[in-house]
Structure formats: C-alpha cells, structure tokens
Write an enzyme that holds these catalytic residues in place. Structure first.
Site, mmCIF file in Angstrom:
data_model
loop_
_atom_site.group_PDB
_atom_site.id
_atom_site.type_symbol
_atom_site.label_atom_id
_atom_site.label_comp_id
_atom_site.label_asym_id
_atom_site.label_seq_id
_atom_site.Cartn_x
_atom_site.Cartn_y
_atom_site.Cartn_z
ATOM 1 N N PRO A 63 57.729 13.341 18.306
ATOM 2 C CA PRO A 63 56.998 13.882 19.461
ATOM 3 C C PRO A 63 56.604 15.340 19.211
ATOM 4 C CG PRO A 63 59.327 13.662 19.973
ATOM 5 C CD PRO A 63 59.133 13.035 18.629
ATOM 6 N N ALA A 73 58.425 19.284 20.629
ATOM 7 C CA ALA A 73 59.776 18.979 21.095
ATOM 8 C C ALA A 73 60.838 19.730 20.306
ATOM 9 C CB ALA A 73 60.030 17.480 20.992
ATOM 10 N N LEU A 125 61.251 19.175 17.086
ATOM 11 C CA LEU A 125 61.741 18.223 16.083
ATOM 12 C C LEU A 125 60.937 18.287 14.784
ATOM 13 C CD1 LEU A 125 62.469 15.121 18.400
ATOM 14 C CD2 LEU A 125 64.076 16.845 17.584
ATOM 15 N N GLY A 126 60.199 19.367 14.606
ATOM 16 C CA GLY A 126 59.544 19.603 13.316
ATOM 17 C C GLY A 126 58.295 18.775 13.085
ATOM 18 N N SER A 127 57.617 18.408 14.167
ATOM 19 C CA SER A 127 56.412 17.578 14.046
ATOM 20 C C SER A 127 55.318 18.258 13.217
ATOM 21 C CB SER A 127 55.897 17.253 15.454
ATOM 22 O OG SER A 127 54.565 16.879 15.423
ATOM 23 N N SER A 128 55.035 19.522 13.519
ATOM 24 C CA SER A 128 53.928 20.181 12.812
ATOM 25 C C SER A 128 54.254 20.373 11.340
ATOM 26 C CB SER A 128 53.569 21.513 13.474
ATOM 27 O OG SER A 128 54.691 22.356 13.513
ATOM 28 N N ALA A 179 56.157 18.489 9.487
ATOM 29 C CA ALA A 179 56.061 17.182 8.809
ATOM 30 C C ALA A 179 54.604 16.824 8.542
ATOM 31 C CB ALA A 179 56.741 16.107 9.652
ATOM 32 N N ASP A 201 61.924 24.190 9.016
ATOM 33 C CA ASP A 201 61.209 22.933 9.292
ATOM 34 C C ASP A 201 60.453 22.439 8.065
ATOM 35 O OD1 ASP A 201 62.101 23.652 11.769
ATOM 36 O OD2 ASP A 201 60.204 23.268 12.809
#
Ligand code: MEV
Length: 315
Positions: free
Chosen positions: A97, A100, A102-105, A107, A149
């Site tokens: 998500p 959040a 959780l390291g989305s960008s 990744a 991240d």
C-alpha cells in the site's frame, strides 16, 4: 518484455532514533512491487494498478492509463529521466500500500531500475541500483529518505542501518501488519521529534539510547527465536515512540487490539508514526486471530513475512 520485482519493508525497531545516528533494524517483507518493461518505439507509456489520488506529476512525457494513478508514475518518471530512457511501455503493479511506511516507493524505484537495466543492457550492479535508487527517491521526496527502504528493496533480508548499512543473517518472522489508512507526513513527524529533542535533550537522548539498545538486543532475540521476549521489546519500543509524540489514538487502538483479543506477543507502530501502520507478532492463538482482532478494530490487514528476497528479475 522484462519483468523485475522488489520487496517492501518494515522497520522493526529504531525509527526516529535512527535520524540521530542510532542503528535501526529493518526487514524486507514478502509484499512486492513489480515493474514490466516493453519496447514502444516512438512512445512512452506508464501504466499502474495503484489508485492513489492527490499527487502532482511533472516529469512524465507520455500517457497515463489512469489519471488518478500518479503515485507510481512520478517515481518511474524520475527513473526514466535519470537513465535517459524512452520508447518504452512500463507497467507497475504493487502489493504494497502506498503512503503506509512500508517502502512502496523504494520498491517501485528499485524494481524499475532493475527492469530497465536488464532491458536496456546497462548491467547495473545491486550496489549501483541501491545507490541510484536512494538518490532518486530522495530527489522525488525533496531531500527526505534514509537509505533503509532502498537498501532493503535491493538487498532484501534484514539490515541494521545507521550512517552505514549492515546485512544480518536472521530467520524469518511471520508478522501481521495493521494499516490505519490514515495518511501521515514523515517530514512532519521527524521535525516534531527533532524539535522535542532540541527542547529537552536531557530527556529525549536517553529515550533514543533505550530505543538503540532495543534494536541491538532484538537481533539476538530474533536469531534465537525468543519470540515472547521479542514481543516485550516491541511493546517497550511502542511506549518510547508514544513518549516521543508520534503515536495516535488510531495506532494505539490497533496496538491494544493486537495485544488483547488478538493475543499478540507484542505490537508497535512502524515507521514515522502519526498514521500508517502497526506491526504485531502473533502469539499462540496465531495470525488469523490477530487478523480478525485488527480488522474489528478498523485496520486493513496484511500478513508480512520478514527476511524476504531483494530485487530480482521475475515476479
Ligand atoms: C520513517 O519511515 C522512519 C524514520 O526513522 C525516518 C527515517 O529513518 O528516514 C522516522
């Protein structure tokens, strides 16, 4: 077509103290972002399944398949610009998500760099991908972003991060993540904590010190799978983050639901706080009980296995 994927992450221990140089402990998790690259002679398209509103777009020189899906595209645009790449169709899909903590960008940036490096024959090494990804993420986020991240998205596993990054060989943990779905502003939370530190250094420095000790002790407890004690450290770390002022009512409600009916061995907020997610370590009642408790408390729930593989070609 070339496909690469990279994992999201959780900060297990040490958020905020890490900003003042104390080593934090983070892990890659098995939620992944995938980036597919195909040739599109004379064009440039970015397509994504991420339905997030409210981000501005300035770098993209092509068509958007969804006008609202701007989150992934601004990071991919920055990667394309960095590599001077065009004549491509890029598709981004993610289980992580956005917004959040959780390291989305990270990744997305890392998977995009790996897919483009392979597709265009650039031969970027992992070390080069991690360094480039950190620079790109920081530039899109206007100077913000620790190497945690992008390093976790690249190398995977567990990392201890301070001014340098150290890989740790630790066994996986099955965590449950509860997302408040309340957006947070990492810069605001960091500034708040650093301002508290400037006003009360004699109080805040010892809190950072205690967080550092927790992050260090946790390495041994994970290695030995001493989960009850690890849960205890999660609870202490959450209390210290509350003391730093980055907790919220919603985060605490999830933490208490996890520890109460959810039967968790421990639970804490993860990342900057002010919104975003908590992580909880399932107790003997197991992950499903914890998941139900968190859902009933209003969370969006993800199961996250730590120590996941870093960037790779393929899904
Ligand atoms: C944010 O995810 C974690 C912080 O420690 C900031 C950082 O490490 O960059 C608050």
């Amino acid at each position: 077509m070339t496909l690469a994927s990279a994992p999201g992450k959780v900060i297990l221990f040490g958020e905020h103290a890490v900003v003042s140089g104390i080593p934090a402990l983070g892990s890659a998790v098995d939620l992944r972002a995938r980036v597919m690259v195909e040739d599109l002679p004379g064009g440039l398209e970015i397509e994504t399944n991420l339905p997030l509103k409210g981000f501005s777009l300035d770098l993209l020189a092509g068509r958007l398949s969804s006008k609202e899906a701007l989150y992934a595209t601004r990071y991919v645009s920055a990667v394309l610009e960095e590599l001077g790449a065009t004549g491509l169709h890029i598709k981004v899909e993610s289980d992580i998500p956005p917004g959040a903590g959780l390291g989305s960008s990270a990744a997305i940036v890392v998977a995009a760099l790996a897919a483009l490096s392979s597709h265009l024959g650039l031969g970027l090494s992992r070390v080069e991908i991690a360094a480039l990804a950190h620079r790109i993420e920081k530039s899109v986020q206007k100077g913000l972003g620790s190497p945690m991240d992008t390093a976790l998205a690249t190398f995977g596993g567990y990392l201890q991060v301070s001014s340098c990054v150290r890989e740790l060989d630790l066994p996986p943990l099955a965590l449950v993540v509860g997302h408040t779905e309340i957006p947070h502003d990492t810069r605001h939370e960091i500034d708040k904590v650093q301002s508290l530190r400037a006003r009360h250094p004699d109080l805040v420095e010892p809190i950072f010190g205690a967080i550092g000790l927790i992050a260090e002790r946790a390495v041994y407890l994970i290695k030995e799978l001493k989960l009850a004690e690890l849960g205890e450290l999660m609870n202490i770390n959450h209390g210290l983050l509350e003391a730093l002022g980055v907790g919220t009512k919603e985060l605490s409600e999830l933490v208490y639901a996890a520890r109460g009916v959810g039967g968790a061995l421990g639970a804490k907020l993860t990342g900057a706080g002010g919104g975003g997610c908590i992580i909880a370590l399932p107790g003997p009642a197991g992950g499903p009980t914890l998941e139900i408790a968190l859902r009933q408390a209003g969370a969006r729930v993800f199961h996250a296995r730590t120590g996941s593989e870093g960037v790779r070609l393929g899904a």
